[in-house]
Design a protein around this motif. Structure first.
Motif, short mmCIF file in Angstrom:
data_model
loop_
_atom_site.label_atom_id
_atom_site.label_comp_id
_atom_site.label_asym_id
_atom_site.label_seq_id
_atom_site.Cartn_x
_atom_site.Cartn_y
_atom_site.Cartn_z
N LYS B 5 12.65 -2.23 5.62
CA LYS B 5 12.41 -1.63 6.93
C LYS B 5 11.35 -0.55 6.81
N GLU B 6 10.37 -0.62 7.69
CA GLU B 6 9.30 0.35 7.72
C GLU B 6 9.64 1.51 8.66
N GLN B 16 -6.64 11.72 11.03
CA GLN B 16 -5.38 12.12 10.39
C GLN B 16 -5.00 11.14 9.28
N THR B 17 -4.02 11.56 8.49
CA THR B 17 -3.48 10.73 7.43
C THR B 17 -2.16 10.10 7.89
N LEU B 18 -2.04 8.80 7.68
CA LEU B 18 -0.83 8.05 8.02
C LEU B 18 0.06 7.95 6.78
N THR B 19 1.33 8.24 6.96
CA THR B 19 2.30 8.04 5.89
C THR B 19 3.42 7.13 6.39
N LEU B 20 3.58 6.00 5.73
CA LEU B 20 4.61 5.03 6.08
C LEU B 20 5.57 4.88 4.92
N THR B 21 6.84 4.73 5.25
CA THR B 21 7.87 4.55 4.24
C THR B 21 8.53 3.19 4.43
N CYS B 22 8.71 2.50 3.34
CA CYS B 22 9.45 1.24 3.32
C CYS B 22 10.76 1.49 2.57
N THR B 23 11.86 1.31 3.26
CA THR B 23 13.18 1.47 2.65
C THR B 23 13.79 0.10 2.51
N PHE B 24 14.21 -0.24 1.30
CA PHE B 24 14.66 -1.59 1.04
C PHE B 24 16.05 -1.60 0.40
N SER B 25 16.66 -2.77 0.43
CA SER B 25 17.95 -2.98 -0.23
C SER B 25 18.02 -4.41 -0.72
N GLY B 26 18.94 -4.65 -1.63
CA GLY B 26 19.14 -6.00 -2.15
C GLY B 26 18.38 -6.31 -3.41
N SER B 32 12.16 -5.84 -13.91
CA SER B 32 10.91 -6.46 -14.34
C SER B 32 10.46 -7.57 -13.40
N GLY B 33 9.18 -7.51 -13.02
CA GLY B 33 8.60 -8.54 -12.17
C GLY B 33 8.61 -8.25 -10.69
N VAL B 34 9.35 -7.23 -10.29
CA VAL B 34 9.50 -6.95 -8.86
C VAL B 34 8.30 -6.17 -8.33
N GLY B 35 7.89 -6.49 -7.11
CA GLY B 35 6.81 -5.77 -6.47
C GLY B 35 7.05 -5.66 -4.98
N VAL B 36 6.50 -4.61 -4.37
CA VAL B 36 6.56 -4.42 -2.92
C VAL B 36 5.14 -4.16 -2.43
N GLY B 37 4.78 -4.87 -1.40
CA GLY B 37 3.43 -4.75 -0.85
C GLY B 37 3.42 -4.32 0.59
N TRP B 38 2.21 -3.96 1.05
CA TRP B 38 1.98 -3.63 2.45
C TRP B 38 0.91 -4.57 3.02
N ASP B 74 9.71 5.43 -5.06
CA ASP B 74 10.82 6.29 -5.47
C ASP B 74 11.98 5.34 -5.74
N THR B 75 12.14 4.98 -6.98
CA THR B 75 13.13 3.98 -7.35
C THR B 75 14.54 4.44 -7.02
N SER B 76 14.81 5.71 -7.16
CA SER B 76 16.17 6.22 -6.91
C SER B 76 16.54 6.12 -5.44
N LYS B 77 15.53 6.18 -4.56
CA LYS B 77 15.78 6.11 -3.12
C LYS B 77 15.54 4.71 -2.58
N ASN B 78 15.11 3.78 -3.42
CA ASN B 78 14.74 2.44 -2.96
C ASN B 78 13.69 2.51 -1.85
N GLN B 79 12.65 3.26 -2.12
CA GLN B 79 11.59 3.43 -1.13
C GLN B 79 10.20 3.24 -1.76
N VAL B 80 9.29 2.74 -0.92
CA VAL B 80 7.88 2.66 -1.26
C VAL B 80 7.11 3.35 -0.12
N VAL B 81 6.18 4.19 -0.49
CA VAL B 81 5.42 4.95 0.50
C VAL B 81 3.94 4.57 0.43
N LEU B 82 3.35 4.34 1.59
CA LEU B 82 1.92 4.06 1.71
C LEU B 82 1.28 5.17 2.51
#
Lengths: 108, 120
Positions: B5-6, B16-26, B32-38, B74-82
């Motif tokens: 979820k974004e 301005q600068t845009l900051t988006l957060t992707c919060t994921f689960s599962g 190893s091998g995992v990736g998250v894209g925008w 942020d692996t501990s939060k299960n988040q990716v930020v763009l």
């Protein structure tokens, strides 16, 4: 950058008939090609990867073929839920990953 | 079950600068091998790939936007930020985060997307 070109831009087909969508790469992408379906207001849904492997849960009426620069997505017997926009995407030579411009499949 | 979820602003001003957060689960971004894209999509237009981050913090960017993009995790939060700097009205789009299928370059799970409008 590899350019992906889809044809036609719009395809009109009657329910129950076969639909054939094309995707061409500006240079060889081997079999590193995916197809997605996107309905209005929704995120894309992965249909096919590796040019011909159906993703999990995708009905058998969807099939992909091709390699190198020419690819085809075939929907064997169109259902009402299949009318959508379809995108191809190459992942052979990146970054960047590149998508085609889409083919809109509409009801005839 | 994999979900993403974004979140972020729906309206930003030019420059301005845009900051988006992707919060994921599962899944875990430490596997190893995992990736998250925008990926983004301007209204009525095609999809455009932006960036990808791997489990080992390796990062890939679209060459045309590389100078403006930063992807972090942020692996501990299960988040990716763009973050995307110097926003322009042409950057108005729905921004999606997505899970890269392992051993492939395609994306098998997508967030619902978030529409970002750039306007003064």
């Amino acid at each position: 950058e590899i350019v992906m070109t889809q044809s036609p831009a719009t395809l009109s087909v009657s329910p129950g008939e076969r639909a054939t969508l094309s995707c061409r790469a500006s240079q060889s992408v081997s079999s590193n090609l995916a197809w997605y379906q996107q309905k209005p207001g929704q995120a894309p849904r992965l249909l096919i990867y590796g040019a011909s492997t159906r993703a999990t849960g995708i009905p058998a009426r969807f099939s992909g073929s091709g390699s190198g620069t020419e690819f085809t997505l075939t929907i064997s017997s169109l259902q009402s839920e299949d009318f959508a926009v379809y995108y191809c995407q190459q992942y052979n030579n990146w970054p960047p990953l590149t998508f085609g411009q889409g083919t809109r499949l509409e009801i005839k | 079950q994999i979900t993403l979820k974004e979140s972020g602003p729906t309206l930003v001003k030019p420059t301005q600068t845009l900051t988006l957060t992707c919060t994921f689960s599962g899944f875990s971004l430490s596997t190893s091998g995992v990736g998250v894209g925008w990926i983004r999509q301007p209204p009525g237009k095609a999809l455009e790939w932006l960036a990808l981050i791997y489990w080992d913090d390796d990062k890939r960017y679209s060459p045309s936007l590389k100078s403006r993009l930063t992807i972090t995790k942020d692996t501990s939060k299960n988040q990716v930020v763009l973050t995307m700097t110097n926003m322009d009205p042409v950057d108005t789009a729905t921004y999606y985060c997505a899970h890269k299928r392992p051993r492939g370059g395609d994306y098998d799970y997508w967030g619902q997307g978030t529409l970002v409008t750039v306007s003064s």
